[in-house]
Write a protein that holds these residues in place. Structure first.
Motif, PDB file in Angstrom:
ATOM      1  N   ALA A   1     -43.760  -1.138  40.784  1.00  0.00           N
ATOM      2  CA  ALA A   1     -45.055  -0.539  41.106  1.00  0.00           C
ATOM      3  C   ALA A   1     -44.979   0.972  40.963  1.00  0.00           C
ATOM      4  CB  ALA A   1     -45.483  -0.916  42.519  1.00  0.00           C
ATOM      5  N   ALA A   2     -46.112   1.574  40.640  1.00  0.00           N
ATOM      6  CA  ALA A   2     -46.187   3.034  40.524  1.00  0.00           C
ATOM      7  C   ALA A   2     -47.539   3.512  41.042  1.00  0.00           C
ATOM      8  CB  ALA A   2     -45.989   3.475  39.084  1.00  0.00           C
ATOM      9  N   ASN A   3     -47.520   4.616  41.785  1.00  0.00           N
ATOM     10  CA  ASN A   3     -48.722   5.321  42.224  1.00  0.00           C
ATOM     11  C   ASN A   3     -48.633   6.746  41.694  1.00  0.00           C
ATOM     12  OD1 ASN A   3     -48.647   2.999  43.779  1.00  0.00           O
ATOM     13  ND2 ASN A   3     -49.478   3.983  45.603  1.00  0.00           N
ATOM     14  N   ILE A   4     -49.637   7.192  40.956  1.00  0.00           N
ATOM     15  CA  ILE A   4     -49.628   8.531  40.368  1.00  0.00           C
ATOM     16  C   ILE A   4     -50.877   9.279  40.814  1.00  0.00           C
ATOM     17  CG2 ILE A   4     -49.582   9.885  38.244  1.00  0.00           C
ATOM     18  CD1 ILE A   4     -47.037   8.327  38.729  1.00  0.00           C
ATOM     19  N   PHE A   5     -50.693  10.485  41.362  1.00  0.00           N
ATOM     20  CA  PHE A   5     -51.803  11.339  41.771  1.00  0.00           C
ATOM     21  C   PHE A   5     -52.251  12.167  40.572  1.00  0.00           C
ATOM     22  CE2 PHE A   5     -49.136  10.862  45.630  1.00  0.00           C
ATOM     23  CZ  PHE A   5     -50.040  10.164  46.413  1.00  0.00           C
ATOM     24  N   ILE A   6     -53.462  11.929  40.104  1.00  0.00           N
ATOM     25  CA  ILE A   6     -54.030  12.736  39.034  1.00  0.00           C
ATOM     26  C   ILE A   6     -54.368  14.129  39.562  1.00  0.00           C
ATOM     27  CG2 ILE A   6     -55.843  12.897  37.298  1.00  0.00           C
ATOM     28  CD1 ILE A   6     -53.831  10.569  36.919  1.00  0.00           C
ATOM     29  N   ASP A   7     -54.954  14.176  40.732  1.00  0.00           N
ATOM     30  CA  ASP A   7     -55.210  15.426  41.452  1.00  0.00           C
ATOM     31  C   ASP A   7     -55.381  15.060  42.913  1.00  0.00           C
ATOM     32  OD1 ASP A   7     -57.858  14.429  41.724  1.00  0.00           O
ATOM     33  OD2 ASP A   7     -58.517  15.500  39.930  1.00  0.00           O
ATOM     34  N   ASN A   8     -55.893  15.997  43.712  1.00  0.00           N
ATOM     35  CA  ASN A   8     -56.045  15.736  45.149  1.00  0.00           C
ATOM     36  C   ASN A   8     -57.121  14.711  45.465  1.00  0.00           C
ATOM     37  OD1 ASN A   8     -54.005  17.432  45.895  1.00  0.00           O
ATOM     38  ND2 ASN A   8     -55.342  19.160  46.393  1.00  0.00           N
ATOM     39  N   ASN A   9     -57.916  14.317  44.473  1.00  0.00           N
ATOM     40  CA  ASN A   9     -59.015  13.391  44.704  1.00  0.00           C
ATOM     41  C   ASN A   9     -58.826  12.018  44.067  1.00  0.00           C
ATOM     42  OD1 ASN A   9     -60.396  16.365  44.168  1.00  0.00           O
ATOM     43  ND2 ASN A   9     -61.204  15.317  45.964  1.00  0.00           N
ATOM     44  N   LEU A  10     -57.911  11.894  43.134  1.00  0.00           N
ATOM     45  CA  LEU A  10     -57.833  10.676  42.354  1.00  0.00           C
ATOM     46  C   LEU A  10     -56.398  10.186  42.233  1.00  0.00           C
ATOM     47  CD1 LEU A  10     -59.526   8.669  40.608  1.00  0.00           C
ATOM     48  CD2 LEU A  10     -58.922  10.098  38.633  1.00  0.00           C
TER      49      LEU A  10
END
Length: 283
Positions: free
Chosen positions: A164-173
């Motif tokens: 599994a992976a979680n990636i923050f595009i920015d502070n909102n997404l």
């Protein structure tokens, strides 16, 4: 069993979110600049116990069907995690345990039966990801079990080894994905991949003021049909900036919502209360 479940609900409501907005960890060094070591140190000093997935208590009817006592129910989920180590394992990883319990409760019927109770414990190895002196997400290798605790022809169970992976595009997404190698050991759910899926993808949005949140989760069912997905759409409104309780709406469309009736199609719209991690949830 019902008494234990109610105790878990009370426990989850009383547990504050302790993970914090880790995407914003940017401690300053002596020179006034930010460095990766200081970010990792701040990450390791965070709380070891907290919420894992969303914790919610929601109620609602089916969509597109006649509303009856036996198809309108409460769905609730309790999910917690315990980090076992700091990021001192090989490759800068850490080990954690988690436990999620999901229940379907027909409160409109006589005796208010809990029709399905699902247990999902597991253990994971996670590597936090840093880029340009910022925490940008994580990659996890997870071994998990899921079953409904019943016997005979009502028994359902399987194991999954998931990446599994979680990636923050920015502070909102945030975008996330998860693919698994299944081990289907339940005698009465051999075809579960055709209903509960082989991988999932999704995204979650949170507003600048941290009051509004929305998410979409797509789980691909086994087979060659391109648009053969289970779909979850969620919206939340935070009651207060000081708390992490949300007014919550969830729409579920597809199969595999619960273990007992994993091969039955459900289209359900429910509303209620959700307790979320302060930033983004795990899936």
């Amino acid at each position: 069993m019902r008494f234990i479940t109610i105790l878990l609900i009370i426990f989850a409501i009383s547990v504050p979110d302790m993970r914090g907005q880790i995407v914003n960890i940017t401690p300053e060094g002596e020179t006034g600049t930010v460095n990766s070591d200081s970010i990792r140190q701040a990450f390791d000093s965070g709380p070891f116990f907290g919420l894992y997935k969303d914790n919610y208590f929601i109620f609602g009817p089916p969509v597109g069907q006649k509303i009856r006592k036996d198809n309108t129910n409460i769905k609730f989920q309790i999910s917690i995690a315990q980090r076992l180590t700091k990021t001192t394992l090989p490759g800068g990883t850490y080990l954690f345990l988690f436990y999620t319990q999901k229940c379907f409760w027909n409160v409109l019927e006589n005796s208010m039966p809990m029709t399905d109770l699902n247990f999902n414990p597991g253990i994971g190895l996670t590597k936090p990801l840093f880029s340009q002196d910022r925490y940008i997400g994580k990659v996890s290798l997870i071994l998990e079990h899921e079953s409904n605790g019943r016997d005979s022809i009502w028994s359902r169970s399987w194991e999954r080894l998931s990446l599994a992976a979680n990636i923050f595009i920015d502070n909102n997404l945030m975008v996330h994905g998860k693919v698994w190698i299944p081990i289907v050991d339940g005698k009465h759910n051999r075809d579960i991949l055709h209903y509960s899926g082989i991988y999932q993808v999704g995204t979650q949005f949170i507003s600048n003021n941290r009051r509004f949140t929305g998410s979409v989760i797509l789980t691909k069912r086994a087979g060659w049909k391109f648009f053969d997905y289970n779909t979850i759409i969620e919206f939340g409104y935070r009651f207060s900036k000081r708390d992490n309780q949300y007014f919550f709406l969830q729409y579920y469309n597809g199969y595999g919502e619960g273990m007992l009736d994993y091969n039955r199609f459900h289209s359900m719209l429910r509303v209620g209360i959700c307790i979320k991690p302060q930033f983004f949830s795990d899936y």
